[in-house]
Design a protein around this motif. Structure first.
Motif, mmCIF file in Angstrom:
data_model
loop_
_atom_site.group_PDB
_atom_site.id
_atom_site.type_symbol
_atom_site.label_atom_id
_atom_site.label_comp_id
_atom_site.label_asym_id
_atom_site.label_seq_id
_atom_site.Cartn_x
_atom_site.Cartn_y
_atom_site.Cartn_z
ATOM 1 N N GLU A 91 43.031 47.971 -66.870
ATOM 2 C CA GLU A 91 42.230 47.942 -65.650
ATOM 3 C C GLU A 91 42.402 49.204 -64.822
ATOM 4 N N LEU A 92 43.640 49.749 -64.783
ATOM 5 C CA LEU A 92 43.924 50.922 -63.969
ATOM 6 C C LEU A 92 44.325 52.102 -64.858
ATOM 7 N N ALA A 93 44.010 53.300 -64.396
ATOM 8 C CA ALA A 93 44.443 54.529 -65.061
ATOM 9 C C ALA A 93 45.402 55.253 -64.133
ATOM 10 N N VAL A 94 46.555 55.638 -64.663
ATOM 11 C CA VAL A 94 47.568 56.322 -63.860
ATOM 12 C C VAL A 94 47.825 57.685 -64.497
ATOM 13 N N ARG A 95 47.863 58.716 -63.656
ATOM 14 C CA ARG A 95 48.165 60.063 -64.135
ATOM 15 C C ARG A 95 49.499 60.490 -63.540
ATOM 16 N N VAL A 96 50.414 60.922 -64.424
ATOM 17 C CA VAL A 96 51.776 61.216 -63.993
ATOM 18 C C VAL A 96 52.169 62.676 -64.203
ATOM 19 N N LEU A 97 51.333 63.457 -64.878
ATOM 20 C CA LEU A 97 51.680 64.845 -65.167
ATOM 21 C C LEU A 97 51.306 65.747 -63.995
ATOM 22 N N GLY A 98 51.896 65.476 -62.885
ATOM 23 C CA GLY A 98 51.620 66.125 -61.614
ATOM 24 C C GLY A 98 51.852 65.085 -60.532
ATOM 25 N N PRO A 99 51.413 65.311 -59.305
ATOM 26 C CA PRO A 99 51.492 64.247 -58.296
ATOM 27 C C PRO A 99 50.732 63.011 -58.790
ATOM 28 N N THR A 100 51.242 61.836 -58.455
ATOM 29 C CA THR A 100 50.674 60.598 -58.978
ATOM 30 C C THR A 100 49.214 60.410 -58.552
ATOM 31 N N VAL A 101 48.396 60.002 -59.530
ATOM 32 C CA VAL A 101 47.007 59.636 -59.262
ATOM 33 C C VAL A 101 46.767 58.267 -59.899
ATOM 34 N N ILE A 102 46.200 57.347 -59.124
ATOM 35 C CA ILE A 102 45.862 56.015 -59.628
ATOM 36 C C ILE A 102 44.361 55.831 -59.473
ATOM 37 N N GLU A 103 43.709 55.419 -60.567
ATOM 38 C CA GLU A 103 42.258 55.288 -60.563
ATOM 39 C C GLU A 103 41.846 53.946 -61.145
ATOM 40 N N ALA B 255 59.218 41.304 -52.666
ATOM 41 C CA ALA B 255 58.482 41.773 -51.477
ATOM 42 C C ALA B 255 57.682 43.025 -51.804
ATOM 43 N N LEU B 256 58.268 43.902 -52.625
ATOM 44 C CA LEU B 256 57.570 45.128 -52.997
ATOM 45 C C LEU B 256 56.348 44.819 -53.850
ATOM 46 N N VAL B 257 56.474 43.883 -54.769
ATOM 47 C CA VAL B 257 55.326 43.489 -55.598
ATOM 48 C C VAL B 257 54.221 42.915 -54.720
ATOM 49 N N TYR B 258 54.615 42.094 -53.757
ATOM 50 C CA TYR B 258 53.624 41.516 -52.843
ATOM 51 C C TYR B 258 52.876 42.618 -52.096
ATOM 52 N N ARG B 259 53.617 43.622 -51.598
ATOM 53 C CA ARG B 259 52.965 44.701 -50.853
ATOM 54 C C ARG B 259 52.043 45.527 -51.742
ATOM 55 N N LEU B 260 52.456 45.748 -52.974
ATOM 56 C CA LEU B 260 51.599 46.516 -53.886
ATOM 57 C C LEU B 260 50.311 45.747 -54.179
ATOM 58 N N ARG B 261 50.418 44.437 -54.348
ATOM 59 C CA ARG B 261 49.206 43.633 -54.568
ATOM 60 C C ARG B 261 48.266 43.762 -53.371
ATOM 61 N N GLN B 262 48.839 43.714 -52.168
ATOM 62 C CA GLN B 262 48.017 43.866 -50.964
ATOM 63 C C GLN B 262 47.320 45.223 -50.949
ATOM 64 N N THR B 263 48.049 46.256 -51.325
ATOM 65 C CA THR B 263 47.487 47.609 -51.314
ATOM 66 C C THR B 263 46.380 47.759 -52.358
ATOM 67 N N LEU B 264 46.563 47.134 -53.526
ATOM 68 C CA LEU B 264 45.565 47.276 -54.595
ATOM 69 C C LEU B 264 44.277 46.523 -54.287
ATOM 70 N N GLY B 265 44.345 45.584 -53.383
ATOM 71 C CA GLY B 265 43.131 44.883 -52.945
ATOM 72 C C GLY B 265 42.408 44.209 -54.098
ATOM 73 N N ASP B 266 41.193 44.668 -54.401
ATOM 74 C CA ASP B 266 40.379 44.050 -55.450
ATOM 75 C C ASP B 266 41.040 44.129 -56.817
ATOM 76 N N HIS B 267 41.997 45.013 -56.946
ATOM 77 C CA HIS B 267 42.654 45.184 -58.250
ATOM 78 C C HIS B 267 44.035 44.516 -58.286
ATOM 79 N N ALA B 268 44.296 43.634 -57.330
ATOM 80 C CA ALA B 268 45.611 42.984 -57.248
ATOM 81 C C ALA B 268 45.941 42.189 -58.512
ATOM 82 N N SER B 269 44.902 41.672 -59.178
ATOM 83 C CA SER B 269 45.139 40.860 -60.380
ATOM 84 C C SER B 269 45.694 41.689 -61.533
ATOM 85 N N ALA B 270 45.670 43.024 -61.388
ATOM 86 C CA ALA B 270 46.235 43.868 -62.445
ATOM 87 C C ALA B 270 47.744 43.632 -62.600
ATOM 88 N N ILE B 271 48.392 43.167 -61.524
ATOM 89 C CA ILE B 271 49.825 42.839 -61.603
ATOM 90 C C ILE B 271 49.950 41.371 -61.972
#
Length: 893
Positions: free
Chosen positions: A2-14, A66-82
């Motif tokens: 569902e998500l694409a993460v780029r790590v070869l530089g500053p983090t990018v999540i798409e 608690a951290l997982v909960y906050r990340l789900r909140q931040t991901l919003g529509d993509h919270a189900s990815a976790i």
């Protein structure tokens, strides 16, 4: 994903090409760490360790949730990815740039792979433990790819001098990079500058790192100085020795195999991944060519798929032109008198065996050398297993590859890598990015660290994980299941243990043996034979890999639970210690100590069962005490009691009684009394009379340590009254014995002697009990000044304790013998025995707690010191390093 993460530089999540903002560092770090697992679950303890330093994570599980909960909140529509899996939290995401790099590197498109770097990998997450570690690994990967790219261009005359100079400027101490730049300078007619470059490297290595250049760098300097003609050849770059490791540790094998291959024969070199089979085969062929010029045909099967035809590949290797009809006659003409090397045959053993059966009898003078992770199993085959390097050879290889000097840290790194040549070479290559200390502290992450080997060795040997992946892919599903489930065992296992723990959920118990045989043939598990029988063991590198597979399959909790159940059964079998089988019980627990500790630690974790801790640690308290490990045993029991809900069960009472015993021998006499009384109350409530006797005996000993001798005597007599109707001589003997000790401390020596004499009869078939009875009788004889009888009883007690290998008993006897030695005018002998016993007590954590024994010991030491005067110090200094066993053996001789 569902998500694409780029790590070869500053983090990018798409998501779907659109950026997803995760501003807070901890949430971003969690997302990236989960993405690096490629959708697999990551255990909670791994996440906690990777996100927080071990000493900074208070209430780590709560913080993680608690951290997982906050990340789900931040991901919003993509919270189900976790999602939460049986093996931990998982994220439907991949590090897409890393995946792309792996694919491009596999296709030898190095420049395209390098374009995926946007700067320093994980640049915004280097402050997190996993970010620092993964960042170093990716830095090393990038440097390796850049170096390989330049090396390939230099070999074809297409290198960019500016690119090479930039790489040297960024990595002035990297010997491989500087060596390539020296070759480039030499080829452009600038020999003096090339030598100056290498001289500057030598000085910098000495000044900044305190090391000499690697042998390969020194050899290159000499070749430039002598104007070696080969250096002018573009294709000889890879033969300059830059980055090539020395061949060490196989000299005797090399000579043996060379002798065998002088005549027609078929030899298969077997060994697990990373053992160096191909390297050994290459050294053999080089030696054959240099000694007699014999024709060599090298058939590498690595590029063939499972089940593909081998004959066409052999024709190509033998330089037989394609034509009509069967090529075999033309191949046989080429093979006459030759050495045929068939490399990487493990996935094609049936096809290779069939082909060799066809050609061996027809090719005159043909010798065949096969490298494979499993034998061909044909009658003519002679199998030679290639194992890990010796400790010395592994250290030499590491130092040769890194240019460093030998050290204890290097030895520890090599041991952590099972002394596998591939792993040692890869680790040594990291020393241009990490110090040895930094590498040693991170070596437990060996699968993630050991990447970026030489590309010309093939993709399988470019990383430790790639080598293991290849071996794993050749297993059928049942073999993969058994291999990953064996990972829960620490220090190996017996066949019976393997059958119990790995079977189920797709594996029938009857199938375990043939699968173990197959895994042994493939050199993925080792077999050890000793007096106790057969034991199966995974190398630590293989175990790490298998454990990751277990976690990824979502089976870890179920298999660890079965492992803990097996440990519980083992603990129950060993609860009745001290009998005629005491030595066997001690040996079995010693062999399985690592497994017991692993089960205890897991059972105290979030997926475990604290009740299981009580069932394992409480019956085996005596083992942990006798091995000087009472502190961790107390910790296990206390934590399990704190976590669990108090239950009115025998198991709970045994745990309280065991904790009381361990606490008493740690000096907590008052707390031990409280715990012992709680256990006694529970056993009486349950009507468990044998356990009640045991609790009374424990309380009596505690009362003795508190010098409450009258109460101790009363408790001992209660124990006798309860034990006599039970028809349990061993338990009755225990009650009588502690009563005798109480009487002895009250000065009622005749009554005590009667008790100990009775104990000797009750424990006549119990070596441990009989040894204690003799020692107690010897103590009474000492009180009566019957010195000759005292010595006879002491030596008999010492002999029994020595046969049982019970240190805590042997030190008791040595201390009583010291009183005899002082009395008979041998203070130096007495002080030696006292010093050895004191050192051993500290080593095993078994303090002397009985008051009259403490007083006798103190008196003997005081008299011996007074009699020796200034010479006492020399006696103590000499004796404090003496092991107890040789001292005891000399007394019994």
């Amino acid at each position: 994903m569902e998500l694409a993460v780029r790590v070869l530089g500053p983090t990018v999540i798409e998501a779907g090409g659109t950026s997803v903002r995760v501003d807070r560092p901890f949430e971003r770090a969690l997302a990236v760490r989960l993405a690096l697992a490629h959708g697999s679950g990551v255990p909670d303890d791994t996440l906690i360790r990777d996100l927080w330093s071990e000493d900074a994570a208070a209430k780590p599980v709560e913080r993680l949730r608690a951290l997982v909960y906050r990340l789900r909140q931040t991901l919003g529509d993509h919270a189900s990815a976790i999602r939460r899996t049986s093996s931990g939290y998982a994220l439907a995401a991949e590090p897409v740039d890393l995946v792309a790099v792996d694919a491009l590197v596999g296709a030898d498109q190095l420049d395209e792979a390098l374009q995926h770097w946007r700067g320093e990998a994980l640049a915004d997450l280097r402050t997190f433990p996993f970010g620092a570690l993964e960042g170093v690994r990716l830095d090393a990967l990038r440097l390796s790819l850049r170096t390989q790219s330049i090396e390939a261009k230099l070999a074809t005359g297409q290198s960019d001098p500016a690119e090479l100079e930039q790489l040297v400027a960024e990595n002035p101490l990297h010997e491989r990079v500087v060596g390539l730049s020296a070759i480039a300078l030499y080829r452009s007619g600038r020999q003096a500058e090339a030598l100056q470059r290498l001289a500057g490297l030598r000085k910098a290595l000495v000044d900044e790192l305190g090391i000499d250049p690697a042998p390969e760098t020194i050899a290159l300097e000499l070749r430039i100085l002598r104007q070696d003609p080969d250096l002018a050849d573009q294709q000889t770059v890879r033969r300059t020795g830059v980055g090539r490791s020395a061949f060490v540790g196989r000299d005797s094998e090399l000579e043996t195999l060379l002798g065998l291959l002088t005549s027609p024969t078929l030899i298969t070199l077997t060994g697990g991944p990373g053992m160096g089979k191909t390297r050994l085969a290459r050294e053999i062929t080089a030696a054959v060519q240099s000694r007699n010029g014999r024709p060599i045909v090298w058939l590498d099967l690595a590029t063939l798929g499972v089940g593909e035809a081998v004959l066409p590949a052999l024709a190509a290797a033998a330089d037989v032109e394609a034509g009509t009809g069967d090529p075999l006659p033309r191949i046989l003409d080429k093979l006459g008198g030759a050495l045929l090397v068939v490399d990487n045959a493990e996935h094609l053993v049936d096809e290779v065996a069939e082909l060799l059966l066809r050609i061996r009898s027809k090719a005159v003078g043909l010798a065949v050398l096969v490298t494979s992770q499993r034998p061909l199993r044909i009658s003519e085959e002679e199998v030679h297993q290639v194992g890990p390097l010796s400790r010395e050879a592994a250290g030499v290889l590491f130092c040769s590859r890194s240019g460093l000097q030998p050290s204890d840290q290097i030895d520890l790194i090599c041991e952590a890598l099972d002394r596998l040549p591939l792993a040692v070479e890869l680790a040594a290559g990291l020393t241009r990015t990490l110090t040895v200390d930094q590498l040693a502290t991170r070596i437990q992450h060996r699968l993630r660290l050991l990447v970026s080997g030489n590309r010309d060795t093939g993709i399988r040997h470019s990383s430790l994980r790639a080598a293991l992946d290849w071996s794993h892919s050749l297993l059928e599903s049942p073999g993969q299941l058994v291999l990953r489930r064996l990972a829960v065992f620490v220090g190996g296992c017996t066949l019976e243990a393997a059958e119990q723990v790995v079977s189920g959920d797709g594996i029938h118990p009857a199938d375990v043996v043939p699968i173990l045989v197959d895994l042994t043939d493939r050199c993925l598990i080792g077999v050890e034979l000793d007096g106790e029988g057969v034991r199966y063991r995974l190398l630590e590198t293989v175990r790490d890999f298998a454990l990751e597979c277990l976690q990824a399959a979502g089976e870890e909790t179920a298999v660890r639970r079965r492992h803990a159940e097996w440990c519980t059964e083992l603990a129950a079998r060993t609860e009745k210690y001290g009998g005629s089988n005491h030595r066997e019980l001690l040996s079995e627990l010693s062999q399985e100590e690592a497994n017991l500790r692993a089960a205890l630690d897991w059972s105290l974790g979030p997926d475990g069962d604290s009740g299981r801790v009580l069932a394992i640690a409480a019956p085996t308290w005596w083992y942990w005490w006798s091995r000087g490990l009472k502190e961790p045993a107390q910790d296990w029991l206390r934590r399990a009691i704190e976590i669990g809900k108090p239950e009115r069960t025998r198991e709970w009472g045994v745990a309280l009684r065991s904790l009381a015993t361990l606490t008493r021998y740690s000096g907590g006499y008052a707390e031990a009394r409280v715990l012992g009384e709680q256990a006694l109350e529970l056993f009486r409530e349950l009507g468990d009379h044998i356990a009640e006797v045991s609790a009374l005996v424990g309380l009596s000993i505690t009362s003795i340590t508190l010098q409450d001798f009258e109460n101790a005597l009363a408790q001992g007599r209660q124990a006798i009254d309860k034990a006599e109707p039970l028809d349990n001589q061993r338990m009755l003997g225990t009650a009588v014995n502690v009563t005798g000790v109480a009487l002895r401390n009250l000065g009622r020596f005749r009554e005590a002697e009667e008790m100990f004499t009775r104990v000797r009869d009750l424990w006549s078939d119990d070596p441990r009990g009989l040894a204690a009875a003799h020692n107690n009788l010897a103590t009474v004889a000492w009180q009566f000044k019957e010195l000759e009888r005292c010595r006879e009883l002491c030596l008999e007690s010492l002999r029994l304790y020595r046969e049982l290998d019970l240190s805590e008993g042997m030190v008791d006897v040595l201390e009583l013998l010291s009183s005899l030695e002082v009395e008979e005018g041998r203070p130096a002998v007495a002080l030696r025995l006292l010093t050895v016993s004191a050192t051993q007590r500290l080593r095993i954590g078994s303090p002397l707690v009985i008051p009259d024994e403490l007083a006798a010991r103190a008196r003997a030491e005081e008299l011996a010191r007074r009699m020796l005067g200034p010479d006492a110090a020399a006696v103590i200094t000499t004796a404090q390093d003496e092991p107890i066993a040789p001292v005891v053996d000399s007394l019994l001789a």
